[in-house]
Scaffold this motif. Structure first.
Motif, PDB file in Angstrom:
ATOM      1  N   LEU A 102      31.328  -1.107  -1.913  1.00 27.15           N
ATOM      2  CA  LEU A 102      31.694  -1.543  -2.098  1.00 27.15           C
ATOM      3  C   LEU A 102      33.147  -1.134  -2.215  1.00 27.15           C
ATOM      4  O   LEU A 102      34.245  -1.305  -2.579  1.00 27.15           O
ATOM      5  N   GLY A 103      32.624   0.110  -1.230  1.00 25.95           N
ATOM      6  CA  GLY A 103      34.131   0.870  -1.594  1.00 25.95           C
ATOM      7  C   GLY A 103      34.762   1.356  -2.699  1.00 25.95           C
ATOM      8  O   GLY A 103      35.842   1.731  -3.602  1.00 25.95           O
ATOM      9  N   ILE A 104      34.194   1.626  -3.588  1.00 21.66           N
ATOM     10  CA  ILE A 104      34.599   3.239  -4.753  1.00 21.66           C
ATOM     11  C   ILE A 104      33.890   4.220  -5.091  1.00 21.66           C
ATOM     12  O   ILE A 104      32.874   4.746  -4.045  1.00 21.66           O
ATOM     13  N   GLY A 125      33.615   5.357 -16.742  1.00 24.04           N
ATOM     14  CA  GLY A 125      32.460   4.539 -15.687  1.00 24.04           C
ATOM     15  C   GLY A 125      32.498   3.719 -14.411  1.00 24.04           C
ATOM     16  O   GLY A 125      33.475   3.113 -15.710  1.00 24.04           O
ATOM     17  N   ILE A 126      32.326   3.187 -13.279  1.00 23.07           N
ATOM     18  CA  ILE A 126      31.157   2.431 -12.799  1.00 23.07           C
ATOM     19  C   ILE A 126      30.252   1.788 -12.800  1.00 23.07           C
ATOM     20  O   ILE A 126      29.976   2.125 -12.395  1.00 23.07           O
ATOM     21  N   ASP A 127      30.279   0.467 -13.695  1.00 19.93           N
ATOM     22  CA  ASP A 127      28.498   0.126 -13.466  1.00 19.93           C
ATOM     23  C   ASP A 127      28.441   0.125 -11.704  1.00 19.93           C
ATOM     24  O   ASP A 127      29.229  -1.530 -12.146  1.00 19.93           O
ATOM     25  N   LEU A 128      27.287   0.008 -11.294  1.00 22.81           N
ATOM     26  CA  LEU A 128      27.764  -0.473  -9.803  1.00 22.81           C
ATOM     27  C   LEU A 128      26.870  -1.792 -10.380  1.00 22.81           C
ATOM     28  O   LEU A 128      27.216  -2.922  -9.551  1.00 22.81           O
ATOM     29  N   GLU A 134      30.557  -9.131 -10.312  1.00 23.51           N
ATOM     30  CA  GLU A 134      31.327  -9.486  -9.781  1.00 23.51           C
ATOM     31  C   GLU A 134      31.943  -9.922  -8.932  1.00 23.51           C
ATOM     32  O   GLU A 134      33.091 -10.706  -8.695  1.00 23.51           O
ATOM     33  N   ARG A 135      31.596  -8.963  -8.077  1.00 19.07           N
ATOM     34  CA  ARG A 135      31.836  -8.950  -6.535  1.00 19.07           C
ATOM     35  C   ARG A 135      31.547 -10.352  -5.832  1.00 19.07           C
ATOM     36  O   ARG A 135      32.007 -11.036  -5.435  1.00 19.07           O
ATOM     37  N   LYS A 208      18.937 -10.105   0.508  1.00 12.12           N
ATOM     38  CA  LYS A 208      19.646 -10.212   2.293  1.00 12.12           C
ATOM     39  C   LYS A 208      21.798 -10.090   2.727  1.00 12.12           C
ATOM     40  O   LYS A 208      21.704  -9.488   3.700  1.00 12.12           O
ATOM     41  N   ARG A 209      21.711 -10.514   1.521  1.00  8.10           N
ATOM     42  CA  ARG A 209      23.594 -10.171   1.838  1.00  8.10           C
ATOM     43  C   ARG A 209      24.056  -8.391   1.660  1.00  8.10           C
ATOM     44  O   ARG A 209      25.175  -8.007   2.853  1.00  8.10           O
ATOM     45  N   PHE A 210      23.484  -7.760   0.377  1.00  4.26           N
ATOM     46  CA  PHE A 210      23.654  -6.453   0.744  1.00  4.26           C
ATOM     47  C   PHE A 210      23.232  -5.706   1.633  1.00  4.26           C
ATOM     48  O   PHE A 210      23.468  -5.112   2.721  1.00  4.26           O
ATOM     49  N   LEU A 211      21.463  -6.247   2.344  1.00  5.05           N
ATOM     50  CA  LEU A 211      21.310  -5.214   3.602  1.00  5.05           C
ATOM     51  C   LEU A 211      22.179  -5.954   4.918  1.00  5.05           C
ATOM     52  O   LEU A 211      22.433  -4.944   5.654  1.00  5.05           O
TER      53      LEU A 211
END
Length: 221
Positions: A102-104, A125-128, A134-135, A208-211
């Motif tokens: 996510l580039g965080i 902080g940012i909740d991943l 959101e992305r 699947k998208r994440f991997l």
């Protein structure tokens, strides 16, 4: 069958189920002794020191897994990136990769310590899981229940029993587990309501998208 046990609150319902479902005393004893953090459970599973475990989703690629996982569709509260110097959480595999994808930038923090931090510092902080939703518009699968080949059929039967009749957490156990982690029962119940365990088509699509994207990202680096 020897289970690896992640000692986090997000698996409390499944831990209660396993305590009743494991048939042999030796299985229960082994499961209770093998509690640890996700990254160590991943290594124990890869080394075949345990037969089955809820392993980080990034480590589930190519494994035999069930439709049981740790899923959040938006805010999860226990997987954060805090402001400051970039730092990985050594307890994690998937969350470190997700932050990178996510580039965080910042300090990755997961598990019960992250939950306590978020409750003490609302909005910091940012909740991943929330950032991923959101992305992509999809839930995020943090982990999956997998087994080595000769145990997978039994494990799938066990998880189907869990889905059919998920255990209700008695208030005394909820209060006891919350107190042990520096929370109250209402905070723990609210947290558990943000998590679910069944992977349907949306969850499998998200995984699947994440991997796929994580692998592409590593190739570019």
């Amino acid at each position: 069958m020897i289970f690896g046990k992640i000692e986090y609150l997000n698996l409390l319902p499944f831990h209660l189920f396993l305590k009743r479902a494991l048939r042999h005393g030796i299985e229960k004893k082994a499961w209770q002794k093998r509690g640890s953090v996700p990254s160590r459970i991943n290594r124990a599973f890869e080394a075949r020191r345990v037969d089955a475990a809820v392993i980080s989703s990034i480590k589930s690629r190519g494994r035999e897994c069930t439709d049981f996982g740790i899923v959040a569709d938006g805010e999860v509260m226990s997987v954060l990136v805090l402001p400051g110097k970039s730092r990985r959480d050594t307890d994690s595999d998937t969350s470190n990769a997700l932050a990178s994808l996510l580039g965080i930038e910042g300090e990755v923090m997961i598990g019960d310590k992250a939950l306590r931090y978020r409750l003490a510092n609302p909005g910091e902080g940012i909740d991943l899981a929330e950032a991923w939703k959101e992305r992509t518009g999809l839930p995020f699968v943090f982990a999956r229940l997998c087994a080595h080949s000769r145990h997978i059929r039994r494990l799938r039967r066990l998880t189907q029993r869990f889905f059919t009749s998920p255990p209700k957490i008695p208030y005394r156990i909820l209060r006891r587990e919350a107190k042990a982690r520096g929370l109250n029962a209402a905070e723990l119940r609210n947290y558990l309501n943000k998590i679910y365990y069944r992977l349907g088509w949306r969850e499998k699509r998200a995984l699947k998208r994440f991997l796929r994207n994580e692998r592409r990202g590593r190739r570019k680096r």
